[in-house]
Structure formats: C-alpha cells, structure tokens
Write a protein that holds these residues in place. Structure first.
Motif, PDB file in Angstrom:
ATOM      1  N   THR A 196       0.845  -1.196   0.000  1.00  0.00           N
ATOM      2  CA  THR A 196       0.000   0.000   0.000  1.00  0.00           C
ATOM      3  C   THR A 196       0.876   1.240   0.000  1.00  0.00           C
ATOM      4  OG1 THR A 196      -1.750  -1.161   1.201  1.00  0.00           O
ATOM      5  CG2 THR A 196      -1.836   1.243   1.209  1.00  0.00           C
ATOM      6  N   VAL A 197       0.606   2.127  -0.930  1.00  0.00           N
ATOM      7  CA  VAL A 197       1.404   3.339  -1.090  1.00  0.00           C
ATOM      8  C   VAL A 197       0.571   4.530  -0.632  1.00  0.00           C
ATOM      9  CG1 VAL A 197       2.630   4.816  -2.719  1.00  0.00           C
ATOM     10  CG2 VAL A 197       2.689   2.341  -2.994  1.00  0.00           C
ATOM     11  N   ALA A 198       1.056   5.251   0.378  1.00  0.00           N
ATOM     12  CA  ALA A 198       0.326   6.414   0.897  1.00  0.00           C
ATOM     13  C   ALA A 198       1.004   7.733   0.554  1.00  0.00           C
ATOM     14  CB  ALA A 198       0.160   6.301   2.412  1.00  0.00           C
ATOM     15  N   ASN A 199       2.299   7.678   0.271  1.00  0.00           N
ATOM     16  CA  ASN A 199       3.044   8.915  -0.003  1.00  0.00           C
ATOM     17  C   ASN A 199       3.626   8.934  -1.417  1.00  0.00           C
ATOM     18  OD1 ASN A 199       4.895   6.910   0.340  1.00  0.00           O
ATOM     19  ND2 ASN A 199       6.156   7.966   1.865  1.00  0.00           N
ATOM     20  N   LYS A 200       2.983   8.160  -2.326  1.00  0.00           N
ATOM     21  CA  LYS A 200       3.378   8.090  -3.736  1.00  0.00           C
ATOM     22  C   LYS A 200       4.737   7.426  -3.967  1.00  0.00           C
ATOM     23  CE  LYS A 200       0.836  12.253  -5.145  1.00  0.00           C
ATOM     24  NZ  LYS A 200       0.924  13.526  -5.874  1.00  0.00           N
ATOM     25  N   THR A 201       5.299   6.821  -2.927  1.00  0.00           N
ATOM     26  CA  THR A 201       6.599   6.159  -3.049  1.00  0.00           C
ATOM     27  C   THR A 201       6.477   4.707  -2.625  1.00  0.00           C
ATOM     28  OG1 THR A 201       7.765   8.231  -2.589  1.00  0.00           O
ATOM     29  CG2 THR A 201       9.012   6.192  -2.333  1.00  0.00           C
ATOM     30  N   ALA A 202       6.991   3.802  -3.452  1.00  0.00           N
ATOM     31  CA  ALA A 202       6.908   2.367  -3.160  1.00  0.00           C
ATOM     32  C   ALA A 202       8.287   1.732  -3.292  1.00  0.00           C
ATOM     33  CB  ALA A 202       5.924   1.691  -4.104  1.00  0.00           C
ATOM     34  N   THR A 203       8.515   0.744  -2.424  1.00  0.00           N
ATOM     35  CA  THR A 203       9.751  -0.035  -2.477  1.00  0.00           C
ATOM     36  C   THR A 203       9.375  -1.513  -2.569  1.00  0.00           C
ATOM     37  OG1 THR A 203      10.955   1.600  -1.174  1.00  0.00           O
ATOM     38  CG2 THR A 203      11.906  -0.611  -1.303  1.00  0.00           C
ATOM     39  N   LEU A 204       9.617  -2.070  -3.722  1.00  0.00           N
ATOM     40  CA  LEU A 204       9.249  -3.470  -3.961  1.00  0.00           C
ATOM     41  C   LEU A 204      10.531  -4.319  -3.973  1.00  0.00           C
ATOM     42  CD1 LEU A 204       7.210  -5.661  -4.654  1.00  0.00           C
ATOM     43  CD2 LEU A 204       7.382  -4.978  -7.049  1.00  0.00           C
ATOM     44  N   VAL A 205      10.587  -5.317  -3.081  1.00  0.00           N
ATOM     45  CA  VAL A 205      11.759  -6.179  -2.953  1.00  0.00           C
ATOM     46  C   VAL A 205      11.466  -7.520  -3.632  1.00  0.00           C
ATOM     47  CG1 VAL A 205      13.340  -7.334  -1.365  1.00  0.00           C
ATOM     48  CG2 VAL A 205      12.403  -5.073  -0.790  1.00  0.00           C
ATOM     49  N   CYS A 206      12.331  -7.905  -4.530  1.00  0.00           N
ATOM     50  CA  CYS A 206      12.214  -9.194  -5.218  1.00  0.00           C
ATOM     51  C   CYS A 206      13.338 -10.121  -4.705  1.00  0.00           C
ATOM     52  CB  CYS A 206      12.357  -9.016  -6.727  1.00  0.00           C
ATOM     53  SG  CYS A 206      11.128  -7.902  -7.450  1.00  0.00           S
ATOM     54  N   PHE A 220       7.064   6.070 -15.822  1.00  0.00           N
ATOM     55  CA  PHE A 220       7.339   5.709 -14.436  1.00  0.00           C
ATOM     56  C   PHE A 220       8.649   6.341 -13.974  1.00  0.00           C
ATOM     57  CE2 PHE A 220       4.455   2.447 -15.828  1.00  0.00           C
ATOM     58  CZ  PHE A 220       3.693   2.138 -14.715  1.00  0.00           C
ATOM     59  N   ASN A 221       8.702   6.538 -12.674  1.00  0.00           N
ATOM     60  CA  ASN A 221       9.943   6.928 -12.020  1.00  0.00           C
ATOM     61  C   ASN A 221      10.403   5.723 -11.201  1.00  0.00           C
ATOM     62  OD1 ASN A 221      10.050   9.886 -12.718  1.00  0.00           O
ATOM     63  ND2 ASN A 221       8.105   9.841 -11.644  1.00  0.00           N
ATOM     64  N   ASN A 259      12.700   0.766  -6.538  1.00  0.00           N
ATOM     65  CA  ASN A 259      12.160   1.974  -5.895  1.00  0.00           C
ATOM     66  C   ASN A 259      11.353   2.770  -6.911  1.00  0.00           C
ATOM     67  OD1 ASN A 259      13.425   1.627  -3.269  1.00  0.00           O
ATOM     68  ND2 ASN A 259      15.361   2.192  -4.243  1.00  0.00           N
ATOM     69  N   LEU A 260      10.110   3.074  -6.560  1.00  0.00           N
ATOM     70  CA  LEU A 260       9.228   3.880  -7.433  1.00  0.00           C
ATOM     71  C   LEU A 260       8.783   5.111  -6.653  1.00  0.00           C
ATOM     72  CD1 LEU A 260       8.261   0.568  -7.807  1.00  0.00           C
ATOM     73  CD2 LEU A 260       7.264   1.657  -9.815  1.00  0.00           C
ATOM     74  N   TRP A 261       8.683   6.249  -7.330  1.00  0.00           N
ATOM     75  CA  TRP A 261       8.246   7.487  -6.678  1.00  0.00           C
ATOM     76  C   TRP A 261       7.353   8.299  -7.625  1.00  0.00           C
ATOM     77  CZ3 TRP A 261      13.096   6.403  -8.459  1.00  0.00           C
ATOM     78  CH2 TRP A 261      13.645   7.269  -9.422  1.00  0.00           C
ATOM     79  N   ASN A 262       6.687   9.253  -7.035  1.00  0.00           N
ATOM     80  CA  ASN A 262       5.700  10.080  -7.782  1.00  0.00           C
ATOM     81  C   ASN A 262       4.661   9.208  -8.482  1.00  0.00           C
ATOM     82  OD1 ASN A 262       6.878  12.512  -7.019  1.00  0.00           O
ATOM     83  ND2 ASN A 262       8.191  12.610  -8.840  1.00  0.00           N
TER      84      ASN A 262
END
Length: 209
Positions: free
Chosen positions: A13-23, A66-67, A80-83
């Motif tokens: 769940t992304v609340a601040n437009k930033t996500a960190t997905l670990v594979c 995407f960023n 790492n994804l942002w915005n």
C-alpha cells in the motif's frame, strides 16, 4: 539443473506516492551476467524498469511513464518507485534472468505484488473569524413616550390647519358664486308697452313717499 525462484510480498500500500518493492530470488547456477525487470499488469505487458549487472558493470533504465530505479543486493533486487499516481495501481511482477553463460534461464511467473496507490485530497479551508454583534440596547420608556407625544401633537396641529384651510376655501367659493339679479322689471301698468313677457313686474309703490 539451473533454476531461479522469486518471492514477492502480495500487497504493497502506497500512501506517499513512493513504493519499495523487494524481489527475493534464489539461483543455483553459475551465471555471471543477470538482468532483473519489473513488469506491470496481469499479462506483464508493461516493463516498468530493469537493471542488469555482471562482475564489472551495472546498468538500469526506466519506462517513460514511471519513475523507477533498480538496485541489486546479493540475493535480492530492490525496485524503488516514486511520484506514483492512482492510475498506476495494479499488479507487478519481478523477472530475474540469467543471461550469460548459457544456458539462458529465467524464473517462472510469481504471484506478483499488488501495489495500491492511495491519493489523499487535502482541503484547505480558510478560517474566517465570526464577528458577533451585541444586541441593541433597549430604548428607555420615557424616550418612547416623548416621541409619541410629539408625533401626536404634530398630527393634531396638521389636522387643525387642514380643517381651517378647508373652511376658508369653502367660504370663498360661496361668496364667489353669489351675484345680483340685474334683469329689468316693468311696472304693472306698462305690461303692453314692449317689455318682454318674461320680465317680472316691479312694484314702484315702495319708492313713493
């Protein structure tokens, strides 16, 4: 047999437009050059970004919409994804590939990670101070009595003046309508001497001495 296994968390769940997905991945081969990529959608149609590395070089790239940036760390790849926007809410899959030396190996499709991007609408309301007015003070009784008396006096005065003016006007109209009857009259004995028949007979005996 060379084999690559990938593990992802099911929900992010992304609340601040930033996500960190670990594979997280495991590989039992002898590969020296690898490529890891992140794909969007149930059919993995959109490659969000990728990272490739070998013993001497690391390179990465991102989709224009995407960023995203990939980082390799031992037995895992971090994306790492942002915005991020709400329209980018979807399921994302990690793909790990052993590029060299042969044989070419990649992981079977995992269950993926649903990235839910929440958008919060912040409404700024300008607080305006509410001005309260004191209720008007009660008018003293003596002022109301005085005002009422003055109004009654002027009302009587105006009525009296109007009545006097009306009476004088009526009297003047009566005098102007009074006139003297100047129609000539003839004596009784001169009825046949040319006087008009409509003229009344005038009695001259009243003038005799």
């Amino acid at each position: 047999e060379n084999k690559i296994l990938v593990a992802q968390r099911p929900l992010l769940t992304v609340a601040n437009k930033t996500a960190t997905l670990v594979c997280n991945y495991t590989y039992n081969g002898t590969g020296k050059e690898f490529r890891a990529s992140l794909h969007k959608g149930t059919d993995s149609a959109v490659e969000v970004c990728f990272i490739s590395w070998n013993t001497t070089k690391i390179s990465s790239n991102s989709h224009k919409e995407f960023n995203c940036q990939g980082i390799h760390d031992k037995d895992k790849v971090i994306f790492n994804l942002w915005n991020m926007s709400a329209s980018q809410t979807d399921i994302y899959f990690c793909k790990i590939e052993a590029m060299y030396p042969p044989p070419y190996v990649y992981n079977e499709k995992s269950n993926g990670t649903v990235i839910h991007v929440k958008v919060f609408f912040v409404l700024f309301l300008k607080e305006t101070p509410i001005q309260t007015q004191d209720p008007p003070s009660a008018i003293p009784l003596w002022i109301m009595v005085a005002v009422t008396g003055v109004l009654a006096f002027y009302s009587m005065l105006i009525t009296t003046v109007f009545i006097n003016y009306w009476q004088k006007s009526k009297k003047n109209m009566y005098h102007q309508s009074d006139y003297m009857n100047m129609t000539p009259r003839h004596p009784p004995y001169q009825k046949n001497k040319g006087y008009p028949s409509y003229a009344p007979t005038r009695d001259y005996t009243a003038y005799r001495s």
